[in-house]
Design a protein around this motif. Structure first.
Motif, PDB file in Angstrom:
ATOM      1  N   ARG A 127       0.825  -1.210   0.000  1.00 13.69           N
ATOM      2  CA  ARG A 127       0.000   0.000   0.000  1.00 13.69           C
ATOM      3  C   ARG A 127       0.857   1.258   0.000  1.00 13.69           C
ATOM      4  O   ARG A 127       0.586   2.221  -0.721  1.00 13.69           O
ATOM      5  N   ILE A 128       1.927   1.254   0.822  1.00 16.94           N
ATOM      6  CA  ILE A 128       2.816   2.431   0.907  1.00 16.94           C
ATOM      7  C   ILE A 128       3.479   2.690  -0.440  1.00 16.94           C
ATOM      8  O   ILE A 128       3.534   3.835  -0.916  1.00 16.94           O
ATOM      9  N   ILE A 129       3.984   1.624  -1.080  1.00 11.72           N
ATOM     10  CA  ILE A 129       4.675   1.807  -2.358  1.00 11.72           C
ATOM     11  C   ILE A 129       3.699   2.254  -3.444  1.00 11.72           C
ATOM     12  O   ILE A 129       4.020   3.128  -4.260  1.00 11.72           O
ATOM     13  N   ARG A 130       2.500   1.682  -3.442  1.00 14.11           N
ATOM     14  CA  ARG A 130       1.489   2.128  -4.416  1.00 14.11           C
ATOM     15  C   ARG A 130       1.168   3.606  -4.208  1.00 14.11           C
ATOM     16  O   ARG A 130       1.004   4.366  -5.175  1.00 14.11           O
ATOM     17  N   MET A 131       1.067   4.000  -2.949  1.00 12.79           N
ATOM     18  CA  MET A 131       0.765   5.401  -2.630  1.00 12.79           C
ATOM     19  C   MET A 131       1.884   6.315  -3.139  1.00 12.79           C
ATOM     20  O   MET A 131       1.620   7.395  -3.701  1.00 12.79           O
ATOM     21  N   PHE A 132       3.141   5.881  -2.956  1.00  8.05           N
ATOM     22  CA  PHE A 132       4.290   6.655  -3.440  1.00  8.05           C
ATOM     23  C   PHE A 132       4.238   6.762  -4.958  1.00  8.05           C
ATOM     24  O   PHE A 132       4.348   7.856  -5.534  1.00  8.05           O
ATOM     25  N   GLY A 159       9.697   4.031  -6.237  1.00  6.60           N
ATOM     26  CA  GLY A 159       8.768   5.152  -6.273  1.00  6.60           C
ATOM     27  C   GLY A 159       8.743   5.765  -7.655  1.00  6.60           C
ATOM     28  O   GLY A 159       8.493   6.956  -7.814  1.00  6.60           O
ATOM     29  N   GLY A 160       9.047   4.937  -8.661  1.00  9.73           N
ATOM     30  CA  GLY A 160       9.088   5.410 -10.036  1.00  9.73           C
ATOM     31  C   GLY A 160      10.495   5.608 -10.556  1.00  9.73           C
ATOM     32  O   GLY A 160      10.685   5.864 -11.748  1.00  9.73           O
ATOM     33  N   GLY A 161      11.526   5.477  -9.693  1.00 11.85           N
ATOM     34  CA  GLY A 161      12.899   5.739 -10.118  1.00 11.85           C
ATOM     35  C   GLY A 161      13.416   4.724 -11.123  1.00 11.85           C
ATOM     36  O   GLY A 161      14.019   5.086 -12.140  1.00 11.85           O
TER      37      GLY A 161
END
Length: 798
Positions: A561-566, A623-625
């Protein structure tokens, strides 16, 4: 005054070469001259050269350029900038000074030599060329007397602090005949082109920072010898406990060089008339003896400290000034007042805490401060135009957290002044009159700015619209949205700024929530968004402690959930219809880089140390990097059929080795910043330039950042990446866990098990990076790395 495009530096010693390197950093072409050698070097002789050979005649300057390339910390933002410096000598190339827009002399600190050099420069000088001296304390007026009126109007001092790239202060010293337009023009060049913090200093011995700093060091030495303190006790008190750097007193002296310090102290001693002040600057016998012995500090291998290499590693020994011998460290100096200072938050609170104690270290702190503050007050208007300039000089030149007048306000002006007078310390009349008029501080908030005492009243600093300050804007009520981790601030011109202010600016749920809310607010009411802050570092990454806790509890749904949110927050920024400009500074790591990658443009402070470092804690950027690096590799060719493997290999190496740039230009070289991103030399102008970038992007029209196909290297590209990692594993360069991380990274960057050249979506790549991240979180060795980083601040290679 000419536009500064070219410069000449005379003298290729430590300071001359360092200044030349920083001019090259700013894109200025430099001619660096030194004397002609009077003998051949062994290498010259072996090569069969003579003293007439140009390579021999230019050898001193050429060798200085080679030293710059090897110097650590690096004087250049990018080693290739060394090509902007051309070596020469003062016999064959002197006439070329007439072609320069700015001539800087950085020769030995002797007035007679400097006067002779200026007189010689006058013969080739062309109108409009600025001539400046890097002297640390010799009179500009005395130097300029050797030249005629026309050139004299263009002569001034530009005192850089060492090392020139990293030390922000330049003292600008006009002579009595210097044209005001030259002073103003050079102030702009130093601030905007070279990124320096400039103070205008009066033409007095040692100018501002060295005058007060030298006095403070000598006072401290005197207190040590009179009261029997040890070297380590002095440094324990005169560092962060009173708002000074960790190098405190004696580590600072060792860094500067005792011989250099003695020279600076003697310069004041020889040029002031007041007998009492002469006495204050008399070099103590201890220093004279140490210089005689060659104990000059770091450059001499020993000074007040000595590093001893043993089989068990390095040990630091401290000088016992009574025995004049070195002894092992006695360990951390502890006391109630020092402990109170350590737990206090901020320099002002630390100063108050240490002075509130009753032990001998509290007494030492007071005795140091009372002398320095009284001396700064007595000399303030003799050496500078304002107390604000004095404070700025000490912050930027000596790395003090608070200048002397800011310190005085922090500890309580009226109470401390009364105590000083009770103890026989003479205060200047202007301070006594100021207090008698009922004033309780030197600084105050006034009309949204910080005003300071000047000529018996509070004066506001000159309006500098380009010096945007989030702190001042927030004080003026310009906050639009806020939570515990971030705020959205109206910075004018219909532009908003998203400011992180969590501990260490680490990214957690509060910042991610504010990113999404800010995107909504900007979409409705603003031209665009800047992402910037005024913390010590821009962002050190995501909240690693939170992530570790969830991983240890095996709360994988929560981690997901945290990574999806990021990832979703980054997509919000990337898909925002309004321009987004990120303005990072100093340490910008992990998630901080991913935030910048989501922006349309990055305006990075030159001193930005930028890297996706997740591999160092056993993870990959998620986080998209990783996705963004794959996108950039896919776009690396000019033709759709171009091979993207070379760009992919470079991205794999950068991320797999957790590389961090040593500057913003180096981040471009690593592929972490784009060629279209900008480097901003001045920290003070960063927010202003980022706002301008938003306005420019809005005017030109933002490029569409909707969903698009990404060309990937697929299974063939992944095989190439994994082969490189396997070679490093078998060569013993990486561990098995490093190889596992590299394999996961290769899978994401190449787009997984698809055919080469396949077009995939960014969301597909984001899913790949999230899955890889989750699987690595489940690895015990990754959790060991995370714990070690949190405990020590250093990576663990297990």
């Amino acid at each position: 005054m000419k536009t500064i495009r070219t410069a000449a530096v005379i003298g290729s010693g430590v300071m001359g070469a360092g200044i030349a390197a920083h001019l090259a950093n700013a894109g200025i072409r430099v001619l660096m001259l030194d004397r002609v050698p009077d003998r051949l070097s062994p290498q010259d002789e072996a090569a069969g050269k003579s003293l007439a050979d140009p390579e021999v005649r230019n050898r001193l300057a050429a060798e200085a350029i080679l030293r710059l390339k090897k110097t650590n910390p690096a004087p250049f933002y990018d080693e290739r900038y060394a090509e902007r410096i051309m070596p020469g000598n003062v016999e064959d190339d002197f006439a070329r000074l007439g072609e320069a827009d700015w001539i800087i002399e950085a020769i030995t600190e002797r007035l007679d030599w400097k006067r002779e050099l200026l007189a010689r420069i006058e013969k080739v000088w062309t109108p409009g060329t600025v001539v400046s001296s890097n002297t640390s304390g010799i009179s500009i007026a005395a130097m300029a007397e050797s030249v005629g009126e026309s050139m004299r109007t263009h002569v001034l001092g530009t005192h850089f602090f060492n090392p020139p790239r990293y030390m922000p202060l330049v003292e600008l010293i006009p002579g009595p005949f210097t044209d005001a337009a030259i002073v103003s023009g050079m102030e702009q060049v130093l601030e905007q082109r070279l990124g320096k913090g400039v103070v205008i200093a009066k033409d007095t011995p040692n100018f501002i920072a060295n005058r007060i700093g030298t006095y403070g060091l000598l006072v401290t030495l005197k207190l040590m010898t009179e009261h029997g303190y040890t070297v380590e006790e002095i440094d324990a008190v005169t560092g962060p406990a009173i708002g000074r750097p960790k190098s405190a007193t004696f580590r600072t002296l060792d860094l500067v060089g005792l011989d250099t310090f003695v020279h600076v102290a003697n310069n004041v001693y020889e040029h002031v008339d007041d007998p009492k002040e002469k006495e204050n600057f008399a070099v103590p016998g201890l220093l004279t003896d140490m210089v005689r012995r060659g104990w000059l500090g770091e450059k001499g291998g020993q000074g007040f400290y000595k590093k001893l290499k043993t089989d068990q590693g390095s040990r630091i020994l401290a000088l016992d000034i009574n025995a004049m011998d070195y002894a092992p460290s006695a360990g951390a100096i502890k006391s109630a007042s020092l402990d109170a200072a350590k737990t206090a938050k901020g320099a002002a609170a630390k100063c108050k805490a240490v002075l509130s104690g009753t032990d001998k270290y509290s007494e030492l702190a007071w005795n140091v401060l009372k002398h320095v503050l009284a001396y700064a007050a007595a000399k303030a208007y003799e050496i500078a135009d304002s107390i604000a300039d004095v404070d700025k000089a000490m912050r930027l030149g000596f790395n003090w957290d608070l200048g002397p007048f800011e310190t005085w306000d922090a500890i309580g002006l009226t109470e401390s002044a009364a105590r000083m007078e009770a103890e026989g310390i003479a205060l200047p009349e202007w301070v006594k009159s100021w207090i008698a008029a009922g004033n309780e501080s030197f600084y105050t908030k006034q009309n949204g700015t910080t005003a300071y005492v000047h000529a018996g009243r509070y004066a506001e600093p000159a309006d500098r619209p380009e010096h945007l300050s989030l702190k001042s804007l927030k004080a003026a009520g310009r906050t639009v949205l806020s939570n515990s981790g971030a705020s959205l601030i109206d910075i004018g011109e219909e532009v908003a700024c998203l400011e992180f202010h969590s501990p260490n600016n680490a990214i957690g749920a509060d910042i991610l929530t504010m990113i999404r809310k800010s995107a909504e607010e900007v979409r409705r009411n603003y031209r665009g968004l800047v992402i910037a802050n005024e913390g010590r570092n821009f962002c050190v990454g995501a909240n690693l402690m939170l992530l570790l806790m969830e991983a240890q509890e095996e709360e994988w749904d929560e981690v997901d959930r945290i990574i999806r949110m990021f990832q979703q927050a980054m997509l919000e920024l990337k898909r925002l219809e309004k321009p987004v400009v990120a303005a990072p500074h100093r340490m910008t790591l992990g998630g901080g880089v991913e935030v910048c990658m989501a922006a349309d443009q990055v305006c990075a402070y030159a001193e930005t140390y930028y890297g996706l470092v997740e591999a160092g804690v056993g993870l990959i950027p998620a986080g998209g990097g990783s996705t963004e690096m794959a996108v950039r590799a896919g776009e690396s060719g000019t033709d759709p059929d171009d091979d993207i493997q070379p760009a992919l290999n470079k991205a794999f190496e950068t991320l797999g080795m957790a590389k961090v740039s040593g500057s913003a230009p180096e981040a471009v070289k690593l592929g972490l910043l784009r060629s279209t991103d900008r480097t901003i030399m001045s920290r003070e102008l960063l927010l202003f330039e980022a706002r301008n970038a938003v306005i420019g992007l809005k005017r030109r029209g933002k490029a569409f950042h909707g969903e698009k196909g990404v060309k990937v290297a697929g299974r063939n590209g992944k095989a190439v990446l994994k082969l490189g990692a396997r070679t490093m594993l078998e060569g013993g360069y990486i561990s098995r866990h490093d190889y596992k991380i590299a394999s996961k990274l290769a899978h994401v960057l190449s787009g997984g098990d698809v055919a080469a050249g396949t077009l995939v979506s960014e969301r597909y790549l984001l899913d790949l990076e999230r899955e890889a991240f989750l699987s690595l979180c489940g690895e015990p060795k990754t959790r060991e790395r995370m714990k070690h980083m949190l405990a020590t601040g250093k990576p663990l290679r297990n």
